[in-house]
Write a protein that holds these residues in place. Structure first.
Motif, mmCIF file in Angstrom:
data_model
loop_
_atom_site.group_PDB
_atom_site.id
_atom_site.type_symbol
_atom_site.label_atom_id
_atom_site.label_comp_id
_atom_site.label_asym_id
_atom_site.label_seq_id
_atom_site.Cartn_x
_atom_site.Cartn_y
_atom_site.Cartn_z
ATOM 1 N N UNK A 225 0.859 -1.177 0.000
ATOM 2 C CA UNK A 225 0.000 0.000 0.000
ATOM 3 C C UNK A 225 0.899 1.231 0.000
ATOM 4 N N UNK A 226 0.923 1.940 -1.122
ATOM 5 C CA UNK A 226 1.726 3.157 -1.232
ATOM 6 C C UNK A 226 0.915 4.355 -0.759
ATOM 7 N N UNK A 227 1.596 5.330 -0.165
ATOM 8 C CA UNK A 227 0.894 6.527 0.282
ATOM 9 C C UNK A 227 1.745 7.767 0.049
ATOM 10 N N UNK A 228 1.047 8.897 -0.065
ATOM 11 C CA UNK A 228 1.671 10.221 -0.081
ATOM 12 C C UNK A 228 0.746 11.129 0.721
ATOM 13 N N UNK A 229 1.250 11.677 1.811
ATOM 14 C CA UNK A 229 0.440 12.507 2.703
ATOM 15 C C UNK A 229 1.029 13.912 2.713
ATOM 16 N N UNK A 230 0.203 14.894 2.389
ATOM 17 C CA UNK A 230 0.633 16.285 2.282
ATOM 18 C C UNK A 230 0.111 17.078 3.471
ATOM 19 N N UNK A 231 0.972 17.915 4.044
ATOM 20 C CA UNK A 231 0.540 18.749 5.144
ATOM 21 C C UNK A 231 1.644 19.681 5.596
ATOM 22 N N UNK A 232 1.337 20.451 6.624
ATOM 23 C CA UNK A 232 2.301 21.395 7.170
ATOM 24 C C UNK A 232 3.357 20.650 7.984
ATOM 25 N N UNK A 233 4.550 21.213 8.089
ATOM 26 C CA UNK A 233 5.600 20.548 8.862
ATOM 27 C C UNK A 233 5.278 20.561 10.348
ATOM 28 N N UNK A 234 5.872 19.637 11.113
ATOM 29 C CA UNK A 234 5.662 19.642 12.564
ATOM 30 C C UNK A 234 6.192 20.920 13.185
ATOM 31 N N UNK A 235 5.661 21.252 14.358
ATOM 32 C CA UNK A 235 6.036 22.506 15.014
ATOM 33 C C UNK A 235 7.525 22.555 15.322
ATOM 34 N N UNK A 236 8.100 21.414 15.692
ATOM 35 C CA UNK A 236 9.531 21.353 15.995
ATOM 36 C C UNK A 236 10.177 20.295 15.108
#
Length: 396
Positions: A225-236
């Motif tokens: 199962x391949x995935x690509x998850x887009x989002x903002x970087x972690x706070x730290x």
């Protein structure tokens, strides 16, 4: 090209773009040498990619790819989100979107085999590319220098050969990240409904500030199962940290419960985190240098065009080498065609990024009609193989 049999082509980079360019040069009758800096087998990279079914058929028919290379074709895109106030799955829409998912490593292996007698120098980093007094290109490594009629820069998104055509040009960051990887199919063992869905579709899960994409790809044994998850970087952010834990936390916070469990329970393979960025050279070729794949231009991954563009670059290269009377004419035609194609992808990727990450809609308020109207607005009249038919009827 009448003199194609006398051509010497040097390719800097032996990944997908480099191997595809090597096949193109070999098929046009040139003597080709590929310089790959890594001494390892690149086929171990197991990320998922997708290509258009017509392109896959063309590559098989023309001998670039082995017809026996396993793929996992699907015809439908399904949009999901988490039910407001709960953790159950809500389906938003289905769209006709035929794709041919592949395993990056298996694709590389097939292209490498398709290159046949091409000289492939593994563990041979290029120290410089220059131009000799006769106008030919010169590739220099620790072993010495060799002249070529054409040098193909296929050395990726951080290309050094790009600087020869576009000094100082660097990728422009988008301000968000993509986490990519693959999970063994065993993670779906307790989720028969999700597994059945994935056998016929690729899935997009929308959440505030991003989205995740899931699809099945061939593995070296069972499928993955391949995935690509887009989002903002972690706070730290920690550049050296294993991205797996953050991906699991992101899924737990935003995904429907079943999909969060799939991501959380899977033993992630080849997980990586990449800043999203894009760049396009003003001109993809100037004799005796030509750029291919990410070296020529990087679009945001929403266009699913990294490997696709590299393969199309190779087909164009073979065509112009066969059709044009001189190296200069061939590279001018290549530059005309592939620079425009790259610029189109960069602009489309930016629109996709704004719509699906930077300015995400209220996913929970959307249904089939709203998704179709929204996507037509994002496309703004342009066409792309993933997004050509928003609103086309799909049988559930």
């Amino acid at each position: 090209m009448a003199a194609a049999t006398a051509l010497r082509i040097g390719v800097v980079g032996g990944s997908i773009a480099g191997c595809a360019a090597a096949v193109a040069g070999s098929r046009s009758g040139a003597d080709v040498t590929v310089y790959e800096r890594s001494g390892a087998e690149l086929q171990d990279r197991g990320f998922g990619i997708v290509i258009p079914p017509p392109l896959h058929r063309e590559l098989v028919a023309s001998g670039y790819l082995d017809a026996r290379m396993e793929t996992a074709p699907v015809a439908t895109r399904v949009w999901l989100t988490r039910e407001p106030g709960g953790r159950s799955t809500r389906e938003l829409a289905r769209q006709s979107s035929p794709v041919t998912p592949c395993n990056w490593g298996l694709l590389w292996r097939s292209l490498r085999a398709g290159a046949g007698a091409v000289r492939y120098l593994r563990g041979e980093p290029v120290t410089s590319v220059g131009e000799g007094p006769d106008g030919r290109a010169v590739v220099t490594t620790a072993r010495g220098s060799e002249p070529y009629d054409i040098v193909v820069g296929a050395d990726g998104h951080a290309s050094r050969t790009r600087q020869l055509l576009a000094p100082g040009l660097t990728p422009e960051p988008a301000g968000y990240l993509v986490w990519r990887g693959a999970i063994p199919l065993s993670a779906l063992a307790g989720h028969p409904r999700e597994l059945e869905l994935l056998r016929g579709a690729w899935v997009t899960i929308g959440f505030p500030g991003g989205h995740g994409i899931f699809y099945l790809i061939p593995g070296t044994g069972d499928r993955l199962l391949a995935y690509a998850i887009y989002g903002r970087p972690p706070a730290s952010p920690d550049a050296d940290a294993d991205p797996g834990p953050y991906v699991r936390e992101l899924a737990k916070e935003h995904f429907p419960a079943a999909w969060a469990e799939i991501v959380g329970h899977g033993t992630h393979r080849t997980t990586a985190c990449h800043p999203v960025a894009d760049v396009q050279v003003p001109r993809a070729a100037r004799a005796p240098l030509l750029l291919a794949g990410d070296a020529a231009g990087v679009s945001r991954p929403h266009t699913a065009s990294g490997a696709v563009k590299a393969l199309q670059d190779a087909l164009c290269l073979e065509r112009v080498l066969r059709d044009e009377p001189t190296v200069g004419a061939a590279l001018e035609r290549y530059a005309d065609e592939r620079t425009a194609a790259g610029a189109h992808l960069v602009e489309l990727g930016r629109r996709m990024g704004r719509a699906q990450v930077e300015e995400t809609p209220d996913w929970a308020a959307m249904g089939q009609e709203e998704v179709d109207v929204w996507f037509r607005g994002v496309l703004a009249g342009t066409r792309h193989y993933l997004y050509e038919q928003p609103g086309a009827a799909v049988t559930a």
